[in-house]
Design a protein around this motif. Structure first.
Motif, PDB file in Angstrom:
ATOM      1  N   ASP A   6       0.894  -1.253   0.047  1.00  0.00           N
ATOM      2  CA  ASP A   6       0.086  -0.051   0.053  1.00  0.00           C
ATOM      3  C   ASP A   6       0.508   1.313  -0.359  1.00  0.00           C
ATOM      4  OD1 ASP A   6      -2.027  -1.354   0.359  1.00  0.00           O
ATOM      5  OD2 ASP A   6      -2.388  -0.987   2.259  1.00  0.00           O
ATOM      6  N   LEU A   7       2.180   0.898   0.754  1.00  0.00           N
ATOM      7  CA  LEU A   7       2.874   2.143   0.151  1.00  0.00           C
ATOM      8  C   LEU A   7       3.401   2.600  -0.283  1.00  0.00           C
ATOM      9  CD1 LEU A   7       4.749   3.998   3.017  1.00  0.00           C
ATOM     10  CD2 LEU A   7       6.373   2.684   1.904  1.00  0.00           C
ATOM     11  N   PHE A   8       4.011   1.733  -1.486  1.00  0.00           N
ATOM     12  CA  PHE A   8       4.474   1.971  -2.553  1.00  0.00           C
ATOM     13  C   PHE A   8       3.204   2.313  -3.198  1.00  0.00           C
ATOM     14  CE2 PHE A   8       7.773  -0.553  -1.125  1.00  0.00           C
ATOM     15  CZ  PHE A   8       9.550   0.686  -1.371  1.00  0.00           C
ATOM     16  N   LYS A   9       1.828   1.348  -3.884  1.00  0.00           N
ATOM     17  CA  LYS A   9       1.301   2.265  -4.556  1.00  0.00           C
ATOM     18  C   LYS A   9       0.980   3.738  -3.871  1.00  0.00           C
ATOM     19  CE  LYS A   9      -2.548  -0.604  -5.186  1.00  0.00           C
ATOM     20  NZ  LYS A   9      -3.273  -2.109  -4.622  1.00  0.00           N
ATOM     21  N   GLY A  10       0.844   3.666  -3.048  1.00  0.00           N
ATOM     22  CA  GLY A  10       0.063   5.502  -2.423  1.00  0.00           C
ATOM     23  C   GLY A  10       1.483   6.239  -3.141  1.00  0.00           C
ATOM     24  N   ALA A  11       2.599   5.883  -2.728  1.00  0.00           N
ATOM     25  CA  ALA A  11       3.697   6.378  -3.672  1.00  0.00           C
ATOM     26  C   ALA A  11       3.288   6.903  -4.892  1.00  0.00           C
ATOM     27  CB  ALA A  11       4.794   5.846  -3.074  1.00  0.00           C
ATOM     28  N   ALA A  12       3.513   5.713  -5.515  1.00  0.00           N
ATOM     29  CA  ALA A  12       2.692   6.257  -7.134  1.00  0.00           C
ATOM     30  C   ALA A  12       2.209   6.801  -7.681  1.00  0.00           C
ATOM     31  CB  ALA A  12       2.942   4.427  -7.684  1.00  0.00           C
ATOM     32  N   THR A  13       0.899   7.105  -6.681  1.00  0.00           N
ATOM     33  CA  THR A  13       0.210   7.378  -6.836  1.00  0.00           C
ATOM     34  C   THR A  13       0.302   8.841  -7.502  1.00  0.00           C
ATOM     35  OG1 THR A  13      -1.637   6.294  -6.042  1.00  0.00           O
ATOM     36  CG2 THR A  13      -2.965   8.039  -6.610  1.00  0.00           C
ATOM     37  N   MET A  14       0.521   9.517  -5.453  1.00  0.00           N
ATOM     38  CA  MET A  14       1.414  10.915  -5.189  1.00  0.00           C
ATOM     39  C   MET A  14       2.070  11.295  -6.786  1.00  0.00           C
ATOM     40  SD  MET A  14      -0.372  11.385  -2.988  1.00  0.00           S
ATOM     41  CE  MET A  14      -0.272  13.574  -2.827  1.00  0.00           C
ATOM     42  N   ALA A  15       3.184  10.576  -6.750  1.00  0.00           N
ATOM     43  CA  ALA A  15       4.395  10.304  -7.277  1.00  0.00           C
ATOM     44  C   ALA A  15       3.994  10.599  -9.274  1.00  0.00           C
ATOM     45  CB  ALA A  15       5.593   9.392  -7.785  1.00  0.00           C
ATOM     46  N   SER A  16       2.334  10.178  -9.721  1.00  0.00           N
ATOM     47  CA  SER A  16       2.476  10.607 -11.454  1.00  0.00           C
ATOM     48  C   SER A  16       1.282  12.061 -11.240  1.00  0.00           C
ATOM     49  CB  SER A  16       1.586   9.236 -11.239  1.00  0.00           C
ATOM     50  OG  SER A  16       0.231   9.082  -9.806  1.00  0.00           O
ATOM     51  N   VAL A  17       1.082  12.355 -10.217  1.00  0.00           N
ATOM     52  CA  VAL A  17       0.044  13.501 -10.492  1.00  0.00           C
ATOM     53  C   VAL A  17       1.512  15.345 -10.103  1.00  0.00           C
ATOM     54  CG1 VAL A  17      -1.465  12.526  -9.957  1.00  0.00           C
ATOM     55  CG2 VAL A  17      -0.983  13.636  -8.087  1.00  0.00           C
ATOM     56  N   ARG A  18       2.509  14.682  -9.386  1.00  0.00           N
ATOM     57  CA  ARG A  18       3.435  15.763  -8.781  1.00  0.00           C
ATOM     58  C   ARG A  18       4.623  16.198  -9.975  1.00  0.00           C
ATOM     59  NH1 ARG A  18       3.695  15.446  -2.903  1.00  0.00           N
ATOM     60  NH2 ARG A  18       1.134  16.034  -1.950  1.00  0.00           N
ATOM     61  N   PRO A  19       5.049  16.703 -10.198  1.00  0.00           N
ATOM     62  CA  PRO A  19       6.099  17.589 -11.402  1.00  0.00           C
ATOM     63  C   PRO A  19       7.382  16.339 -11.142  1.00  0.00           C
ATOM     64  CG  PRO A  19       4.928  19.347 -10.404  1.00  0.00           C
ATOM     65  CD  PRO A  19       4.518  18.578  -9.848  1.00  0.00           C
ATOM     66  N   GLY A  20       8.090  16.052 -11.418  1.00  0.00           N
ATOM     67  CA  GLY A  20       9.131  15.260 -11.016  1.00  0.00           C
ATOM     68  C   GLY A  20       9.662  14.224 -12.296  1.00  0.00           C
ATOM     69  N   PRO A  21      10.078  13.603 -11.707  1.00  0.00           N
ATOM     70  CA  PRO A  21      10.716  12.677 -12.961  1.00  0.00           C
ATOM     71  C   PRO A  21       9.806  11.238 -12.984  1.00  0.00           C
ATOM     72  CG  PRO A  21      12.508  12.636 -11.219  1.00  0.00           C
ATOM     73  CD  PRO A  21      11.718  13.502 -10.871  1.00  0.00           C
ATOM     74  N   PHE A  22       8.979  11.172 -12.311  1.00  0.00           N
ATOM     75  CA  PHE A  22       8.519   9.724 -11.789  1.00  0.00           C
ATOM     76  C   PHE A  22       7.049   9.954 -12.525  1.00  0.00           C
ATOM     77  CE2 PHE A  22      10.217   8.503  -7.663  1.00  0.00           C
ATOM     78  CZ  PHE A  22      11.229   7.334  -8.219  1.00  0.00           C
ATOM     79  N   GLN A  23       6.602  11.535 -12.181  1.00  0.00           N
ATOM     80  CA  GLN A  23       5.979  11.899 -13.452  1.00  0.00           C
ATOM     81  C   GLN A  23       6.035  11.929 -14.658  1.00  0.00           C
ATOM     82  OE1 GLN A  23       4.735  16.135 -13.553  1.00  0.00           O
ATOM     83  NE2 GLN A  23       2.359  15.551 -13.934  1.00  0.00           N
ATOM     84  N   ASP A  24       6.517  12.239 -15.092  1.00  0.00           N
ATOM     85  CA  ASP A  24       7.332  12.171 -16.730  1.00  0.00           C
ATOM     86  C   ASP A  24       8.107  10.338 -16.839  1.00  0.00           C
ATOM     87  OD1 ASP A  24       7.604  14.860 -16.661  1.00  0.00           O
ATOM     88  OD2 ASP A  24      10.113  13.994 -16.526  1.00  0.00           O
ATOM     89  N   PHE A  25       7.501   9.677 -15.943  1.00  0.00           N
ATOM     90  CA  PHE A  25       7.881   8.450 -16.420  1.00  0.00           C
ATOM     91  C   PHE A  25       6.582   7.785 -16.564  1.00  0.00           C
ATOM     92  CE2 PHE A  25       7.845   3.933 -15.108  1.00  0.00           C
ATOM     93  CZ  PHE A  25       8.541   3.519 -15.420  1.00  0.00           C
ATOM     94  N   SER A  26       5.537   7.876 -15.719  1.00  0.00           N
ATOM     95  CA  SER A  26       4.337   8.075 -15.473  1.00  0.00           C
ATOM     96  C   SER A  26       3.083   8.318 -17.123  1.00  0.00           C
ATOM     97  CB  SER A  26       3.359   8.284 -14.427  1.00  0.00           C
ATOM     98  OG  SER A  26       2.254   8.231 -14.710  1.00  0.00           O
ATOM     99  N   GLU A  27       3.515   9.575 -17.258  1.00  0.00           N
ATOM    100  CA  GLU A  27       3.158  10.069 -18.711  1.00  0.00           C
ATOM    101  C   GLU A  27       3.559   9.566 -20.013  1.00  0.00           C
ATOM    102  OE1 GLU A  27       4.205  14.422 -18.541  1.00  0.00           O
ATOM    103  OE2 GLU A  27       2.401  14.367 -16.796  1.00  0.00           O
ATOM    104  N   ALA A  28       5.196   9.303 -19.855  1.00  0.00           N
ATOM    105  CA  ALA A  28       5.330   8.391 -20.909  1.00  0.00           C
ATOM    106  C   ALA A  28       4.797   6.903 -21.024  1.00  0.00           C
ATOM    107  CB  ALA A  28       7.060   8.100 -20.903  1.00  0.00           C
ATOM    108  N   LEU A  29       4.904   6.678 -20.119  1.00  0.00           N
ATOM    109  CA  LEU A  29       3.674   4.938 -20.073  1.00  0.00           C
ATOM    110  C   LEU A  29       2.574   5.120 -20.758  1.00  0.00           C
ATOM    111  CD1 LEU A  29       5.015   3.135 -16.837  1.00  0.00           C
ATOM    112  CD2 LEU A  29       5.452   2.714 -19.206  1.00  0.00           C
ATOM    113  N   LEU A  30       2.236   6.268 -20.110  1.00  0.00           N
ATOM    114  CA  LEU A  30       0.413   6.362 -20.529  1.00  0.00           C
ATOM    115  C   LEU A  30       0.528   7.045 -22.188  1.00  0.00           C
ATOM    116  CD1 LEU A  30      -0.726   8.113 -17.650  1.00  0.00           C
ATOM    117  CD2 LEU A  30      -1.563   6.522 -18.070  1.00  0.00           C
TER     118      LEU A  30
END
Length: 82
Positions: free
Chosen positions: A23-47
């Motif tokens: 749950d911790l990692f899933k929550g972190a992924a949810t937050m990281a996908s909506v906040r600016p940064g490298p993880f958001q870029d990674f998420s947008e590239a997947l989408l």
């Protein structure tokens, strides 16, 4: 060539997995996908590749878990930069 008699294992977590950590990692992924940064870029590239949002979030959670494990094993401390 013969087929292995070994039972086929189910991919992913078994019934003994750590629910809190998952749950911790899933929550972190949810937050990281909506906040600016490298993880958001990674998420947008997947989408952009056409991956379903739920699978993109799962992939991001796995990436965050892998980064966390690597940092933990190396004993490195990450300091935020402003």
């Amino acid at each position: 060539m013969r087929r292995s008699k070994k039972l086929i294992s189910i991919r992913g977590l078994n019934k003994d997995h750590n629910h809190h950590l998952k749950d911790l990692f899933k929550g972190a992924a949810t937050m990281a996908s909506v906040r600016p940064g490298p993880f958001q870029d990674f998420s947008e590239a997947l989408l952009a590749k056409g991956i379903k949002p739920t699978m993109a979030r799962l992939t991001l959670a796995r990436k965050i878990a892998a980064v966390t494990l690597t940092l933990w094993k190396k004993g490195e401390i990450s300091t935020p930069t402003n």
